[in-house]
Design an enzyme around this catalytic site. Structure first.
Site, mmCIF file in Angstrom:
data_model
loop_
_atom_site.group_PDB
_atom_site.id
_atom_site.type_symbol
_atom_site.label_atom_id
_atom_site.label_comp_id
_atom_site.label_asym_id
_atom_site.label_seq_id
_atom_site.Cartn_x
_atom_site.Cartn_y
_atom_site.Cartn_z
ATOM 1 N N CYS A 100 0.843 -1.195 0.000
ATOM 2 C CA CYS A 100 0.000 0.000 0.000
ATOM 3 C C CYS A 100 0.879 1.246 0.000
ATOM 4 C CB CYS A 100 -0.918 0.003 1.218
ATOM 5 S SG CYS A 100 -2.010 1.439 1.304
ATOM 6 N N CYS A 195 -4.697 -1.295 5.981
ATOM 7 C CA CYS A 195 -5.061 0.081 5.646
ATOM 8 C C CYS A 195 -6.418 0.226 4.983
ATOM 9 C CB CYS A 195 -3.977 0.713 4.775
ATOM 10 S SG CYS A 195 -3.555 -0.230 3.298
#
Length: 354
Positions: A100, A195
């Protein structure tokens, strides 16, 4: 100097923005990266990112700075979610947050913005030092919150554009600042886990993509069937949580992917299952280790580092020898290397040895 600040709606990134303003920086624009996956969110009946946006808007209004929402959902699915699903299918333990950061926050976002920025600011717990254009990624002062593990796969080019104002602060100090300046989100709880999941539980995400498949849970030492599970992809080596059997605690020691079997061991025998040597590949060096420096490794996010030695083998494979046993080494995880508090980079775990 043109500065972009990534705001999540949380306290950390908001305090990072405040610190930059306090230092006198003027040309600041904030960005919220929308990576929520609408299909995965449909069954919980709400859009969690709307709460984030409300806080981002309130914080930017307080400091009188502009903000923009950038949608990176397609990029996130292709570059991170697909990776996680494929790793789970083959029995590996993915680390989506590493990609990410590498592929989205400091990859696709860098590609997406047309404006030129001299600095990208975030609320990560880490430090970046620049010594004569030689950039070093270091652990944060707050070793519990330190996020260098998740930043280990950034390139030197990416790191050269980043600034982490929270690197020299403890989480308690950041909370105090938020209260002192009366941030709109001062009482908001920290986000937990991966996330993009937010309110979605990790097992629910896995179930959505891979479904369920009944299989046996077998005791490692005796071969006795102790129960059943809903799919090997819900488990990782060393896992304790979710094994609801008596006479425990029980830990996952092995996964038979072909036959969908989970092997477990109780706490006494589990201590015999620890590993000290393993192979890694696909290494990303931010800076290569010094020959005369002590090396340590993190097998997972957290405070603990274990001293280690490494041996370079053929085909870019590295043999890692830990000073002490670890009980949760699993293929697909990432081993991150450190010299003192400098994060050198990391590699993907290929397989365990002894």
């Amino acid at each position: 100097m043109q500065i972009a600040v990534l705001l999540s709606g949380g306290v950390d990134s908001s305090v990072a923005l405040y610190i930059m303003i306090q230092k006198g920086y003027k040309n600041i624009k904030c960005y919220y990266l929308k990576i929520w996956l609408e299909d995965e969110l449909s069954y919980i009946g709400e859009c969690p990112w709307k709460e984030d946006i409300n806080y981002v808007e309130a914080v930017c209004k307080k400091f009188n700075v502009p903000y923009e929402i950038i949608s990176l959902q397609d990029e996130y699915y292709k570059r991170v979610v697909t990776y996680a699903i494929e790793e789970l299918k083959i029995g590996n333990t993915p680390s989506p947050d590493i990609f990410c950061n590498q592929r989205i926050k400091f990859g696709a976002f860098f590609d997406k913005i047309n404006e030129h920025y001299d600095l990208i600011v975030t609320g990560h717990y880490a430090k970046i030092e620049n010594k004569n254009d030689h950039y070093i990624l270091k652990q944060a002062k707050d070793k519990i919150k330190d996020q260098s593990y998740f930043l280990s796969h950034l390139s030197r080019k990416q790191i050269s554009k980043l600034h982490f104002p929270l690197g020299d602060l403890l989480k308690t100090e950041i909370r105090q600042i938020a209260q002192k300046i009366d941030l709109p989100n001062k009482n908001r709880k920290d986000s937990q886990g991966i996330c993009f999941l937010g309110k979605i539980k990790y097992d629910e995400f896995i179930k959505y993509h891979l479904g369920e498949l009944k299989g046996n849970i077998i005791e490692q030492e005796t071969g006795k069937i102790l129960g059943t599970h809903n799919g090997y992809w819900f488990f990782t080596i060393g896992q304790r949580k979710g094994i609801k059997l008596s006479h425990g605690p029980w830990f996952v020691t092995e996964k038979d992917i072909q036959n969908n079997i989970i092997y477990i061991s109780n706490s006494i025998n589990y201590l015999k299952q620890g590993k000290q040597q393993f192979l890694v590949h696909k290494t990303n060096w931010i800076n290569k280790p010094l020959n005369n420096g002590d090396l340590s490794a993190k097998i997972r996010h957290g405070e603990k580092k274990i001293k280690c030695k490494i041996e370079m083998l053929k085909n870019d494979i590295i043999k890692v020898d830990l000073e002490e046993k670890d009980y949760g080494i699993s293929p697909g995880q990432f081993c991150i290397f450190y010299q003192e508090d400098e994060c050198l980079g990391g590699a993907k775990i290929l397989k365990t040895l002894t």
